[in-house]
Structures are given as C-alpha cells and as structure tokens.
Write a protein that holds these residues in place. Structure first.
Motif, PDB file in Angstrom:
ATOM      1  N   SER A 187       0.959  -0.957  -0.056  1.00  7.63           N
ATOM      2  CA  SER A 187      -0.090  -0.030   0.051  1.00  7.63           C
ATOM      3  C   SER A 187       1.161   1.256  -0.059  1.00  7.63           C
ATOM      4  O   SER A 187       2.163   1.055   0.481  1.00  7.63           O
ATOM      5  CB  SER A 187      -0.906   0.103   1.181  1.00  7.63           C
ATOM      6  N   PRO A 188       0.341   2.372  -0.501  1.00 11.33           N
ATOM      7  CA  PRO A 188       1.251   3.453  -0.287  1.00 11.33           C
ATOM      8  C   PRO A 188       1.832   3.907   0.882  1.00 11.33           C
ATOM      9  O   PRO A 188       2.995   4.261   1.015  1.00 11.33           O
ATOM     10  CB  PRO A 188      -0.038   4.884  -0.749  1.00 11.33           C
TER      11      PRO A 188
ATOM     12  N   ARG B 297       5.500   4.157   2.074  1.00 13.55           N
ATOM     13  CA  ARG B 297       6.425   5.260   2.561  1.00 13.55           C
ATOM     14  C   ARG B 297       6.997   4.825   3.981  1.00 13.55           C
ATOM     15  O   ARG B 297       8.333   5.231   4.015  1.00 13.55           O
ATOM     16  CB  ARG B 297       5.333   6.085   3.108  1.00 13.55           C
ATOM     17  N   VAL B 298       6.701   4.014   4.723  1.00 10.00           N
ATOM     18  CA  VAL B 298       7.214   3.574   5.993  1.00 10.00           C
ATOM     19  C   VAL B 298       8.591   2.679   5.530  1.00 10.00           C
ATOM     20  O   VAL B 298       9.567   3.276   6.053  1.00 10.00           O
ATOM     21  CB  VAL B 298       6.393   2.747   6.754  1.00 10.00           C
ATOM     22  N   GLU B 299       8.324   1.964   4.431  1.00  6.54           N
ATOM     23  CA  GLU B 299       9.511   0.859   4.165  1.00  6.54           C
ATOM     24  C   GLU B 299      10.616   1.719   3.615  1.00  6.54           C
ATOM     25  O   GLU B 299      11.819   1.752   3.640  1.00  6.54           O
ATOM     26  CB  GLU B 299       9.318  -0.170   3.066  1.00  6.54           C
TER      27      GLU B 299
ATOM     28  N   THR C 232      16.068   4.541   3.479  1.00  4.43           N
ATOM     29  CA  THR C 232      16.975   5.691   3.437  1.00  4.43           C
ATOM     30  C   THR C 232      17.605   6.261   4.725  1.00  4.43           C
ATOM     31  O   THR C 232      18.757   6.791   4.769  1.00  4.43           O
ATOM     32  CB  THR C 232      16.109   6.810   2.812  1.00  4.43           C
ATOM     33  N   ALA C 233      17.115   5.726   5.747  1.00  2.81           N
ATOM     34  CA  ALA C 233      17.732   6.169   7.301  1.00  2.81           C
ATOM     35  C   ALA C 233      18.837   5.233   7.287  1.00  2.81           C
ATOM     36  O   ALA C 233      19.848   5.818   7.931  1.00  2.81           O
ATOM     37  CB  ALA C 233      16.833   5.747   8.280  1.00  2.81           C
ATOM     38  N   GLN C 234      19.280   3.977   6.686  1.00  2.43           N
ATOM     39  CA  GLN C 234      20.499   3.440   6.735  1.00  2.43           C
ATOM     40  C   GLN C 234      20.981   3.407   5.441  1.00  2.43           C
ATOM     41  O   GLN C 234      20.817   2.471   4.658  1.00  2.43           O
ATOM     42  CB  GLN C 234      19.973   2.033   7.011  1.00  2.43           C
TER      43      GLN C 234
END
Length: 181
Positions: free
Chosen positions: A125-126, A130-132, A137-139
């Motif tokens: 789902s959108p 977004r969460v993934e 990108t945080a790592q």
C-alpha cells in the motif's frame, strides 16, 4: 489470378513483422515517439490519451500505439502508469505530503484507484511503501541512489488486470523483486 498463385504471392511478400522492424529503424519515427515519451515524462500527471500522443508525434493513433509498443516494449498507457507510480514513490519517500495529495499530484482522479493500482503494481500500500522507503533511506548503504531507484521501478511487463486474473487462478509467477521480499 487462381487461388494458389495468390497464396504463393502472399507468402513471398515480407511479413508484417519485418515491415514493422524497418519502420522502427526510421530515425524520424523514433524521434517522434521520443517526443511523445518526453512529453509524458514531463507531465505524467496529465491525461495522455493515445489521440493526444499521436497528435504530438504527427502519426495516426493506431500507428502510434503499435510503434510505441514495439519501440519501448510497453503500451503508452502502461508506460504512463510506470511514470506515475515512480513519481508517487518518490513523493512518498521524500515529502510529507498526504497520500491523498500525492495521488492527485501524480494524476490519479480517485484515491481508491491510486491505492489499488499502487498495491497491484508494487505489492504494498502507499502507506507501507512510505514507511519502508523511509526506513531504507535512514540506513544508507554502499549502493548508489540511482541503482536503488532502478531496482525499485515497478514491474509492468504484464497488465494489472492480467496480474489480478493470474493471482486469482493461482498461476501468477511473482517477479524477482516479489520473491526476494
């Protein structure tokens, strides 16, 4: 002309595939197709019916649709869907816009259609995307961003409706990306 002679004459003419291959070798036609493709890329949020794309290219609608698919491997509508989903994924990852705002900004007329199509193409789902995307990108890793984006490009080698039909029948073979996740 007797039937046999007509049949033999037909077999001796070049096949439609070889005629089409020659047409795609035409640099003028390829430039026209690229012009339409560039317009779709620049304004993927707009409606791009085949009639409008054919006008941009200066060819008939049927010729445009057939030539575009032969040149780029996908029909114009599927290409546009790919661009819209890529843009939506980038906005989900890089902005704080709501999912509704992203849906309308990327050219969808309905939030439901956006969500269903997004899920059919990406498998998420959108909101989940977004969460993934933010967690990924945080790592940052050693892989360049351009390579990651190419790997995350939606797999639209088959139509969404065909994919749903195959899933329902249990004959759908997932893409490499779906098998890995």
């Amino acid at each position: 002309m007797p039937f046999r002679e007509m049949h033999n004459a037909r077999q001796s003419t070049p096949s439609s595939a070889s005629v089409d291959d020659g047409a795609l070798q035409d640099p003028a036609l390829l430039r026209r197709l690229l012009r339409a493709k560039d317009r779709m890329d620049a304004a993927s949020h707009e409606a791009w019916p085949v009639r409008r794309l054919a006008e941009v290219s200066g060819v008939s609608e049927a010729h445009f649709a057939h030539s575009f698919k032969r040149a780029f491997g996908v029909p114009p509508h599927r290409y546009l869907l790919t661009r819209r989903i890529e843009r939506a994924t980038a906005l989900l990852r890089d902005t704080e816009l709501s999912i509704t705002d992203i849906a309308f900004a990327t050219g969808w007329e309905s939030l439901g259609t956006f969500g269903r199509t997004f899920r059919d193409i990406t498998g998420r789902s959108p909101g989940a995307m977004r969460v993934e995307a933010r967690n990924a990108t945080a790592q940052p890793g050693p892989v360049p961003a351009c390579v990651l984006k190419a790997a995350q490009r939606p797999d639209l080698t088959i139509a969404v409706l065909e994919k749903r039909r195959r899933v329902a029948k249990g004959t759908f073979r997932p893409s490499i990306e779906e098998e890995v996740s």
